[in-house]
Design an enzyme around this catalytic site. Structure first.
Site, mmCIF file in Angstrom:
data_model
loop_
_atom_site.group_PDB
_atom_site.id
_atom_site.type_symbol
_atom_site.label_atom_id
_atom_site.label_comp_id
_atom_site.label_asym_id
_atom_site.label_seq_id
_atom_site.Cartn_x
_atom_site.Cartn_y
_atom_site.Cartn_z
ATOM 1 N N SER A 1 1.057 -1.111 -0.039
ATOM 2 C CA SER A 1 0.315 -0.300 0.710
ATOM 3 C C SER A 1 1.307 1.029 0.531
ATOM 4 O O SER A 1 1.308 0.935 -1.025
ATOM 5 C CB SER A 1 -0.825 0.319 0.848
ATOM 6 O OG SER A 1 -2.171 1.101 1.467
ATOM 7 N N ASP B 1 -2.148 5.888 -3.822
ATOM 8 C CA ASP B 1 -1.564 4.877 -3.253
ATOM 9 C C ASP B 1 -1.141 4.270 -3.905
ATOM 10 O O ASP B 1 -1.197 4.603 -4.965
ATOM 11 C CB ASP B 1 -1.993 4.906 -1.634
ATOM 12 C CG ASP B 1 -2.690 3.482 -1.595
ATOM 13 O OD1 ASP B 1 -4.350 3.580 -2.437
ATOM 14 O OD2 ASP B 1 -2.701 2.919 -0.965
ATOM 15 N N ASP C 1 -1.286 1.059 -4.256
ATOM 16 C CA ASP C 1 -1.817 -0.239 -4.803
ATOM 17 C C ASP C 1 -3.509 0.377 -5.144
ATOM 18 O O ASP C 1 -4.301 -0.177 -5.650
ATOM 19 C CB ASP C 1 -1.994 -0.977 -3.653
ATOM 20 C CG ASP C 1 -2.646 -1.182 -2.686
ATOM 21 O OD1 ASP C 1 -2.574 0.359 -2.078
ATOM 22 O OD2 ASP C 1 -4.598 -2.045 -2.231
ATOM 23 N N ASP D 1 -5.873 1.432 -4.206
ATOM 24 C CA ASP D 1 -7.340 1.612 -3.253
ATOM 25 C C ASP D 1 -7.533 3.132 -1.844
ATOM 26 O O ASP D 1 -8.318 2.625 -1.223
ATOM 27 C CB ASP D 1 -7.141 0.232 -1.898
ATOM 28 C CG ASP D 1 -5.718 0.327 -0.866
ATOM 29 O OD1 ASP D 1 -5.543 1.349 -1.095
ATOM 30 O OD2 ASP D 1 -5.986 -0.437 0.099
#
Length: 477
Positions: A101, A244, A246, A248
Site C-alpha cells: 500500500s 496510493d 495499490d 485503494d
C-alpha cells in the site's frame, strides 16, 4: 523475530522477511485455510501486484505455493487491488494482492481475498493457524514459478474494472473539466487516465516515477503537498487526483491545490450516490452524524476488515443503501446502485477510483468548483500526522495509561482543556469540554503513533496537532 504481521489490511512487514520462504508459506497457509473452511470456490487464485521492485518476486513465490497446493494460479500482473477483487468475485475465485500500500519500499505485504470477498479477522486467525501447521519442508520452500508461464488475467480484469465506471457515470459526466493526474508510482496511473478521458475530462499526467514513492493519503508528505499546490497554480486544473501504491486510497485536491480529507471524500461519495447507511472508523469526522444525508452511522475500529464486518452487520439488521469509508479516503460499496438504467454493483473492498469519480462528478453536475462542494459538506476542521519509528512496546503503555490513569490524563491535557470523555474503540480518542478531539492511535501497518485532531478552525487544529505530537514524543521518552 520476523516483522511480518497482520495489520489493518493484510499481512505486512520488511521485504527481507517476506521475499523467500515466508511468501511461499503464508500463501500455502492462505490456501490451506480456504480448504479447511470450505471456501474453495473455483479453486483458483488470481494474483496481482503493485509497482514495488520486490512485488514480482513475491508474486512468483505465491504462484508456486498456489500451484503446489493443487490450485490454479492466474497472473493478473500490475493492477489496482479493487480491480483484482472485482475480477475474483466474477470468477468465484480467491485472490492475493502483493502490495505494501502506502508504506515505504523496503516493506511489502500480502492482501487476501476468499471467493466471497476480502477476508475478515477470523480468516486472518485461520490463515495463521494453517501457516503454523505446515510441515518444515513446506514452510521452508523457497522456489517460484515464472509468472509469464501462467494463465494471464490482467487485460480482462482491468477492462472490466474500467468498464464498471465508464458505463455507470457516462461519457459526459466530466465534460469540460481539466484534471491533473499525479502519476508517481500508482498502479492505477494509466487506468485513471483512461477512465477520466472516457467520462469527458481533459487530463494531464504529472511526475511519473520509475521507482516506488510511498504516497500516504492520510498523512501527506510535505513534498506532495507542495507539488500539488504548485501544479494547481501553474496549470489551473479543476482538480488534481492520485492514489496510493495499490489504488485503494485516493488523493484528491481541489482547484486551489488544497488536498481533501479522506472522510470528506467519503461523505461526498455517499451524498452523490444517495447512500444513507454509513459505516466508518472512529478516526472519521464526527460531522458525518450531523450531515443531512446520513441516516444510520456505525463506527468501527480502523481497518477495512472492521468496516466490512460493520457493513455486513448493517445489512443483517435490514439496512440498505450501504457505504463504508475510512479516513484515508478508501470507499467500500456495500449495495448495488441503479441510476438511469445503469447498474453499479457492490464492491465491498477499499477503492480509490470511486471516490475520485464521485467528487469530480458531484462538482461537475452542480457546475461548481470542488472547493465549494467541500464547503457545503460542513465537515469541520481536522489535522493528522504521525510519529515514526515508535514500536508497539513503546506506544502501548502510553495509550494504556491514557485510558486507565484518569489523573494522569487530566494533568496531561490540562494545558489545552478539560477531558469529558474517552473512546477506546481503537486507540484513545479524547474529547474535550470545548468539543475538540485529540485521538492517539498506534498504526496497524508500521511502527508509528498517529495523532488525529478535530477543532473549530484550521489554525486551532494545526496547533492541537503540534501539541499532540510533541506531548506524545515527550511521554514516549
Amino acid at each position: 523475530m520476523s516483522s511480518l504481521k497482520f495489520g489493518t489490511s493484510g499481512l505486512r512487514g520488511l521485504v527481507s522477511d517476506l521475499d523467500g520462504p515466508p511468501a511461499y508459506a503464508w500463501t500455502r497457509g492462505f490456501v490451506g485455510h480456504l480448504e479447511r473452511s470450505d471456501q474453495t470456490g473455483s479453486k483458483t487464485v488470481l494474483i496481482g501486484q503493485d509497482l514495488r521492485a520486490s512485488s514480482p518476486s513475491i508474486a512468483a513465490r505465491a504462484a508456486a505455493a498456489v500451484s503446489d497446493a493443487g490450485w490454479t494460479a492466474v497472473n493478473c500482473g500490475a493492477l489496482p487491488t479493487p480491480a483484482l477483487a472485482f475480477a475474483a468475485l466474477k470468477r468465484d475465485a480467491a485472490a492475493l494482492m502483493v502490495t505494501g500500500s502506502h508504506i515505504p519500499e523496503d516493506r511489502n505485504g500480502l492482501k487476501f481475498y476468499s471467493p466471497s470477498g476480502e477476508i475478515d479477522k477470523a480468516d486472518e486467525g485461520g490463515i495463521r493457524l494453517a501457516h503454523d501447521d505446515l510441515v518444515p519442508e513446506v514452510r521452508e520452500a523457497a522456489h517460484s514459478l515464472s509468472l509469464a508461464d501462467l494463465e494471464g488475467g490482467a487485460e480482462a480484469a482491468i477492462e472490466a474494472y474500467m468498464h464498471r465506471y465508464s458505463t455507470f457515470f457516462g461519457s459526459d459526466a466530466l465534460k469540460g473539466r481539466r484534471i491533473g493526474i499525479y502519476e508517481q508510482s500508482s498502479v492505477a496511473r494509466d487506468i485513471l487516465t483512461t477512465i477520466l478521458n472516457a467520462l469527458g475530462a481533459e487530463t494531464v499526467g504529472l511526475r511519473r516515477a520509475d521507482s516506488f514513492i510511498p504516497v500516504d493519503t492520510e498523512a501527506h508528505r510535505p513534498e506532495d503537498v507542495a507539488l500539488v499546490a504548485k501544479w494547481a497554480e501553474e496549470y489551473g486544473f479543476d482538480a488534481i487526483v492520485s492514489t496510493d501504491g495499490d489504488a485503494d486510497r485516493p488523493l484528491v485536491a481541489d482547484e486551489t491545490g488544497t488536498i481533501l480529507r479522506g472522510d470528506v471524500l467519503g461523505m461526498i461519495t455517499a451524498k452523490h450516490l444517495g447512500l444513507s447507511s454509513i459505516v466508518t472508523p472512529v478516526t472519521s469526522s464526527s460531522a458525518i452524524e450531523a450531515s443531512d444525508f446520513a441516516g444510520e452511522v456505525l463506527r468501527t475500529r480502523v481497518g477495512s476488515p472492521f468496516v466490512i464486518a460493520g457493513m455486513a452487520e448493517t445489512a443483517r439488521k435490514g439496512g440498505s443503501a450501504i457505504i463504508g469509508f475510512e479516513a484515508n479516503g478508501g470507499v467500500l460499496l456495500g449495495s448495488d446502485i441503479e441510476r438511469g438504467g445503469r447498474m453499479l454493483e457492490a464492491l465491498p473492498t477499499r477503492d480509490a477510483v470511486l471516490p475520485i469519480l464521485c467528487s469530480l462528478a458531484e462538482a461537475a453536475g452542480a457546475g461548481k468548483p470542488l472547493s465549494e462542494i467541500v464547503t457545503e459538506m460542513k465537515a469541520g476542521f481536522t489535522a493528522a500526522d504521525r510519529l515514526k519509528e515508535v514500536p508497539a512496546e513503546k506506544s502501548a503503555p502510553f495509550l494504556a495509561r491514557l485510558v486507565n490513569d484518569h489523573d494522569y490524563t487530566a494533568h496531561l491535557f490540562e494545558p489545552i482543556g478539560v477531558v469529558v470523555s474517552i473512546d477506546d474503540t481503537d486507540g484513545i480518542r479524547t474529547i474535550l469540554e470545548n468539543g475538540e478531539v485529540i485521538h492517539f492511535r498506534a498504526s496497524g501497518n508500521a511502527p508509528e503513533l498517529r495523532c488525529y485532531i478535530e477543532a473549530a478552525s484550521e489554525p486551532v487544529a494545526r496547533d492541537r496537532l503540534a501539541w499532540g505530537l510533541e506531548t506524545a514524543r515527550r511521554e514516549l521518552g
